[in-house]
Design an enzyme around this catalytic site. Structure first.
Site, short mmCIF file in Angstrom:
data_model
loop_
_atom_site.label_atom_id
_atom_site.label_comp_id
_atom_site.label_asym_id
_atom_site.label_seq_id
_atom_site.Cartn_x
_atom_site.Cartn_y
_atom_site.Cartn_z
N SER A 1 -10.46 -6.89 7.28
CA SER A 1 -11.05 -6.01 7.94
C SER A 1 -11.80 -5.24 7.54
CB SER A 1 -9.52 -4.62 8.05
OG SER A 1 -8.24 -5.25 8.08
N ARG B 1 -14.15 3.82 6.51
CA ARG B 1 -13.01 4.46 6.43
C ARG B 1 -12.49 4.77 7.75
NH1 ARG B 1 -10.01 4.60 1.70
NH2 ARG B 1 -8.14 4.76 2.56
N HIS C 1 -12.15 2.62 9.80
CA HIS C 1 -10.53 1.43 9.85
C HIS C 1 -9.24 1.80 10.83
CE1 HIS C 1 -7.76 -0.78 7.68
NE2 HIS C 1 -7.82 -1.69 7.40
#
Length: 207
Positions: free
Chosen positions: A14, A37, A40
């Site tokens: 990822s 982050r 994601h």
């Protein structure tokens, strides 16, 4: 049915996909752990182009968390998105459902989200504010700062939507009253993205 089950490999792949996607978006801030982050969390690399942050924001946020700063959230979705295991010293407060909020909102002729922000005043100084839902909450916070309210250590301002979201985040970007900030210009944002930004700062505390 065959699919990937290894948690470590899922996380690694990822991260690789996010890095690759951001690198192709002409985004200069590809080294930001917070931005990685956030992408994601929403699987949308295009938010990299809208990410804005003051130079000292990440450092201030980490230091504030290390010092036990209170975290103030505009909604329970943000509150529940924060990984509390990484923050044993930090209280998390959401005043949206406080008993006095409906009355305050009526008296101010504003939203419950904005009214709830007025209850933050005793805890604002040195706190971390995380707004992921309501543009009126961000507007209210900025109005309070303009009037001399105590300054938080960091504002993560990422309300989402079609009414007020663009304007509230632009206002934060243009004048944060000396408070370090992170925001996403435009309509995009949301509770998951805002919580992801905070979780990134918390995840870096041991590094």
């Amino acid at each position: 049915m065959k699919y990937l089950k290894d948690p470590a490999k899922i996380y690694r792949l990822s991260a690789e996909h996010v890095h690759a996607a951001i690198a192709t978006s002409n985004q200069e801030r590809v080294t930001s752990a917070v931005l990685i982050r956030m992408v994601h969390a929403c699987a949308d690399p295009s938010i990299a182009d809208d990410f804005r942050t003051s130079p000292e924001a990440e450092a201030h946020g980490r230091e504030a968390l290390k010092s036990g700063a209170m975290i103030l959230c505009d909604c329970t979705m943000v509150q529940h998105g924060i990984i509390t295991q990484r923050l044993p010293r930090n209280s998390i407060l959401c005043t949206l459902n406080a008993p006095d909020v409906p009355f305050i909102a009526q008296q101010m002729t504003t939203t419950r989200s904005a009214a709830a922000v007025t209850l933050w005043t005793p805890n604002l100084a040195g706190s971390i504010v995380v707004i992921g839902n309501a543009p009126t909450a961000l507007f209210q916070l900025l109005e309070m700062l303009a009037e001399g309210a105590p300054k938080p250590a960091l504002i993560i301002g990422m309300p989402v939507g079609f009414v007020g979201a663009v304007e509230s985040k632009q206002a934060l970007y243009e004048k944060a009253y000396g408070v370090p900030f992170m925001t996403l210009l435009g309509r995009k944002g949301g509770s998951a993205v805002a919580a992801a930004a905070l979780n990134s700062l918390a995840g870096d505390l041991g590094s």
